[in-house]
Design a protein around this motif. Structure first.
Motif, mmCIF file in Angstrom:
data_model
loop_
_atom_site.group_PDB
_atom_site.id
_atom_site.type_symbol
_atom_site.label_atom_id
_atom_site.label_comp_id
_atom_site.label_asym_id
_atom_site.label_seq_id
_atom_site.Cartn_x
_atom_site.Cartn_y
_atom_site.Cartn_z
ATOM 1 N N SER A 137 -21.370 0.397 -9.646
ATOM 2 C CA SER A 137 -20.418 1.253 -9.967
ATOM 3 C C SER A 137 -20.612 1.872 -11.439
ATOM 4 O O SER A 137 -21.035 1.173 -12.556
ATOM 5 N N THR A 175 -1.914 0.504 -13.328
ATOM 6 C CA THR A 175 -3.056 1.411 -13.301
ATOM 7 C C THR A 175 -4.179 0.892 -12.525
ATOM 8 O O THR A 175 -4.968 1.292 -11.660
ATOM 9 N N SER A 176 -4.437 -0.612 -12.845
ATOM 10 C CA SER A 176 -5.557 -1.438 -11.946
ATOM 11 C C SER A 176 -4.903 -2.599 -11.194
ATOM 12 O O SER A 176 -5.019 -3.724 -11.879
ATOM 13 N N GLU A 209 -6.600 -6.400 -3.402
ATOM 14 C CA GLU A 209 -7.048 -4.820 -4.024
ATOM 15 C C GLU A 209 -5.928 -4.018 -4.208
ATOM 16 O O GLU A 209 -5.945 -3.229 -4.957
ATOM 17 N N SER A 211 0.772 -1.076 0.073
ATOM 18 C CA SER A 211 0.175 0.132 0.068
ATOM 19 C C SER A 211 0.667 1.254 -0.077
ATOM 20 O O SER A 211 0.825 2.248 -0.927
ATOM 21 N N THR A 241 -17.104 -2.516 -8.476
ATOM 22 C CA THR A 241 -15.650 -2.652 -8.814
ATOM 23 C C THR A 241 -14.665 -2.713 -7.675
ATOM 24 O O THR A 241 -15.336 -2.057 -6.482
ATOM 25 N N GLU A 285 -12.510 -0.702 -7.191
ATOM 26 C CA GLU A 285 -11.792 0.577 -6.707
ATOM 27 C C GLU A 285 -12.914 1.595 -5.957
ATOM 28 O O GLU A 285 -12.885 2.216 -5.632
ATOM 29 N N ASP A 286 -14.273 1.048 -6.393
ATOM 30 C CA ASP A 286 -15.421 2.011 -5.693
ATOM 31 C C ASP A 286 -15.607 1.454 -4.220
ATOM 32 O O ASP A 286 -16.156 0.356 -3.822
ATOM 33 N N THR A 287 -15.221 2.489 -3.504
ATOM 34 C CA THR A 287 -15.651 2.598 -1.779
ATOM 35 C C THR A 287 -16.856 2.994 -1.405
ATOM 36 O O THR A 287 -17.086 2.893 -0.382
#
Length: 734
Positions: free
Chosen positions: A504, A416-417, A310, A266, A494, A496-498
């Protein structure tokens, strides 16, 4: 039990796609001015040249007389090598044509004990079956490890009992935290861990790493220093091994160990590599035999593996050293459902499953060599060990080597992902196994690790810039209305969607979509792009699929389940394909949704409600109602005088909504992705199940409301303010 994670590939296009699509000639693999061609036997040199005249291609040398194979020289100032090959292949009299590939001696390390490492190259030694190996020698022709195509130093975190840090065949590959001063009792890099120079000791919560035979052996398989004329080779000749002690005793110890790894990756992502570590895999061989991970008793195991996933970390985990079916008898962690797990069983030198290793058609992903494995050990020695513990580091090491083998397109996508990139790499790993009878129908992939085939796939990855890779998970969730009312729903989310307030919003500029969908619910679901000719994707319960298909033209589309009931439940959202043309217009994406809590409760209980009873009580834009909607970043509408903005709206609900723009006139420019011209005054209808795109000129300053013309939709459950209402704030141009 774990859901099957061998992703089912469906290609919905008239074009032909494969997992590895080869691009143009690589200068490192081909001579850049030569084509090799075989002509019909009766063609003479003069006849061959006659067919090539004016093409920039000329005959050079007869290579094989009896097969009439010639080398042809290409004038690349006149024609590209790719076009030259196409021209030759289509010329009369040509049987075959190809590039002139460079050929090199196979990369076999000079480590004196390599001949005993049958897992890397099985020549039949000690009664083995020739070829019953991971095909490492061929993979090493692609890469021997080290860094990614973007120059990232690849790290594998070995979570085990300890390591001999100064082992002569490991020392050069041990990860070092350069920002930490050894032994000063100070957290020099302020990462929360004191003296974590080479890893972390979760037993004692300090940086003093214990020695351990098991961890030393595992580390050698992942990445012994190789081709150094000393002892053994590793899957990676060059890799950094982060040792985290914490493989036995309590779950709390294991969680602290994994937490250290998660923190390091992280931090790397947050600082763009200035600190932390580029960890791509963990290796572990501990757990709870016969435990049901999905019983609710072990929830933190899934949580930690998913959290690491993630940030792009795949976790290779060893299954039980017991001949048991994990699907029915359970195991933690190899029976857990996190998609970022890669669970491994033990194969032998004859390509059979070790009789003391667990299996599971839904739980165990693949096999790898784990019987009589030679690797590094304490006292600077080597030794043979057996077990699923010895199989798993072949897979953890493979994940690291694949990152080194990956081309720049994959490396860029992964950075990127990271979550989607990790799942795509797992997909390539499982799709490229050697299917063997011993593992068919008792593992997800039905096969044993093949390092070379997987390395080829990621090395020739052709996603590039024209394919977007997205991951969606169908999840049960509980949503909370602005007045505190809670209600059950299902959404596409997704990684990335928090926010988790609605399905999303997906965006892409690419022409193709590679979509992985995980269905964590106990009911089958579907997915499609509505109002288009895109096919319907079926996702079985507790299963996953991967699809690749061409997207419609740039525009705004609705995606979701084909059932209107499920759309009302939350399983619908917005997909925006942006134009590749540089467009500086500011864009606002609004998803208009209504919620009937009685309907939602009925569907959650397995009861399909009646359409006439539909009576929603809550109304949202992007999952929010007024007054929260005024200040949320995703719905705040602030602009400057004289600015032209674009508003993209999707209505996945069952009711039509008409948005009224107080004080402004808008121009509708597209409906369901198709351009239209329709001037409206100040109200825009958005029919149920459709999308609308409009432009708005901000020609006056002030604060102006936008609201649904239906009073109920504005007030929500009869409470003002509590519904589909937001504000446009226009300020003077600075």
């Amino acid at each position: 039990m774990r859901k099957p994670l061998l992703i089912k590939i469906a290609f919905f296009t008239t074009l032909l796609f494969t997992v590895a699509v080869f691009g143009g000639p690589d200068p490192l693999q081909y001579d850049q001015k030569t084509i090799l061609a075989r002509f019909h036997d009766d063609m003479s040199a003069g006849e061959i040249q006659l067919t090539l005249n004016g093409s920039g291609i000329s005959i050079h040398k007869l290579l094989v007389r009896c097969l009439n194979i010639w080398s042809l020289k290409v004038d690349t100032s006149f024609v590209t090598l790719e076009n030259a090959l196409s021209l030759v292949r289509n010329s009369p009299g040509v049987i075959h044509a190809q590039y002139d590939h460079f050929v090199a001696q196979r990369s076999i390390p000079d480590d004196p004990e390599f001949g005993n490492q049958w897992a890397f190259q099985n020549t039949g030694q000690s009664g083995g079956t020739v070829g019953a190996d991971i095909d490492a020698v061929n993979a090493w022709d692609i890469t021997t490890g080290g860094t990614t195509a973007l120059g990232r130093e690849i790290v594998v975190a070995v979570v085990d009992n300890g390591i001999q840090l100064n082992h002569p065949d490991l020392e050069a590959n041990i990860w070092t935290n350069e920002d930490e001063i050894p032994g000063n009792g100070v957290d020099d890099d302020n990462n929360g861990y004191v003296d974590d120079v080479h890893g972390w000791n979760a037993y004692n919560s300090d940086g003093n790493l214990p020695q351990g035979s098991h961890g030393t052996h595992v580390s050698g398989t992942v990445g012994a220093v190789s081709d150094n004329d000393n002892q053994v080779a590793g899957v990676n000749w060059d890799v950094k091994i982060m040792l985290v002690a914490g493989s036995t005793t309590l779950t709390s110890v294991a969680l602290e160990a994994y937490g250290y790894v998660l923190d390091q990756k992280s931090e790397f992502l947050e600082t763009n590599g200035a600190s932390g570590a580029f960890v791509v895999a963990t290796n572990s061989s501990f757990g709870v035999n016969y435990a049901d991970c999905e019983s609710g008793t072990y929830p933190l195991w899934n949580d930690i593996y998913t959290a690491m996933g993630e940030v792009g970390i795949l976790s290779a985990v060893a299954t039980m050293n017991i001949n048991a079916n994990v699907d029915t008898q359970g195991d933690v962690p190899t029976g857990c459902s996190s998609p970022y797990l890669v669970s491994v069983t033990n194969t032998t030198r004859t390509d059979t499953k070790n009789s003391s290793a667990a299996y599971g058609a839904e739980s165990i992903d693949l096999g790898a060599p784990g019987s009589s494995i030679l690797s590094t050990d304490l006292s600077s020695s080597t030794s043979y060990k057996s077990g699923t513990s010895m199989a798993t580091p072949h897979v953890a090491g493979a994940i690291a080597l694949l990152h080194a083998a990956a081309n720049s397109a994959f490396a860029s996508f992964y950075e990127t992902s990271p979550a989607a990139g990790a799942l795509l790499l797992k997909e390539m790993l499982l799709e490229n196994v050697d299917v063997i009878p011993a593992l068919e129908n008792i593992t997800v992939s039905g096969g044993r690790l093949n390092l070379f085939r997987a390395a080829q796939a990621v090395h020739n990855y052709a996603g590039g810039t024209d394919t977007t890779h997205l991951v969606l998970t169908i999840e049960d969730t509980v949503l909370t209305a602005v007045n505190g009312t809670e209600f059950p729903a299902q959404i596409f989310l997704t990684p990335e969607d928090t926010t988790g307030r609605q399905s999303s919003i997906l965006t892409t500029t690419a022409g193709f979509l590679n979509l992985i969908i995980y269905n964590t619910t106990v009911e089958p679901r579907t997915w499609t792009l509505m109002n288009t000719e895109m096919p319907v994707v079926e996702i079985p319960a507790l299963d996953s699929v991967s699809v690749i298909y061409p997207l419609p033209p740039p525009g705004v589309y609705l995606y979701g389940d084909t059932s209107r009931f499920q759309q009302a439940r939350g399983l619908a959202g917005m997909l925006v394909r942006k134009s590749s043309i540089n467009d500086t217009t500011r864009v606002f994406d609004w998803v208009l949704t209504e919620w009937d809590t009685v309907w939602l409760s009925s569907m959650h209980a397995g009861i399909e409600p009646e359409f006439p009873s539909y009576n929603p009580q809550f109304f949202t834009i992007n999952g929010l109602s007024a007054p929260e909607i005024f200040t949320a970043p995703e719905t705040q509408f602030q602009g400057q005088l004289g600015e032209m903005v674009r508003i993209q709206m999707a209505n996945p609900g069952l009711l039509p909504h008409t948005l009224h723009f107080h004080g402004f006139h808008v121009n509708v420019v597209a409906r369901n992705g198709l351009p239209i011209t329709a001037n409206w005054k100040d109200s825009v209808p958005v029919p149920a199940g459709e999308t609308i795109t409009m432009t708005l000129m901000l020609d006056k300053t002030g604060t102006y409301p936008v609201y649904d013309a239906n009073l109920l939709s504005v007030t929500g459950a009869g409470v003002w303010l509590d519904g589909m209402l937001l504000q446009i704030v226009v300020e003077e141009t600075p």
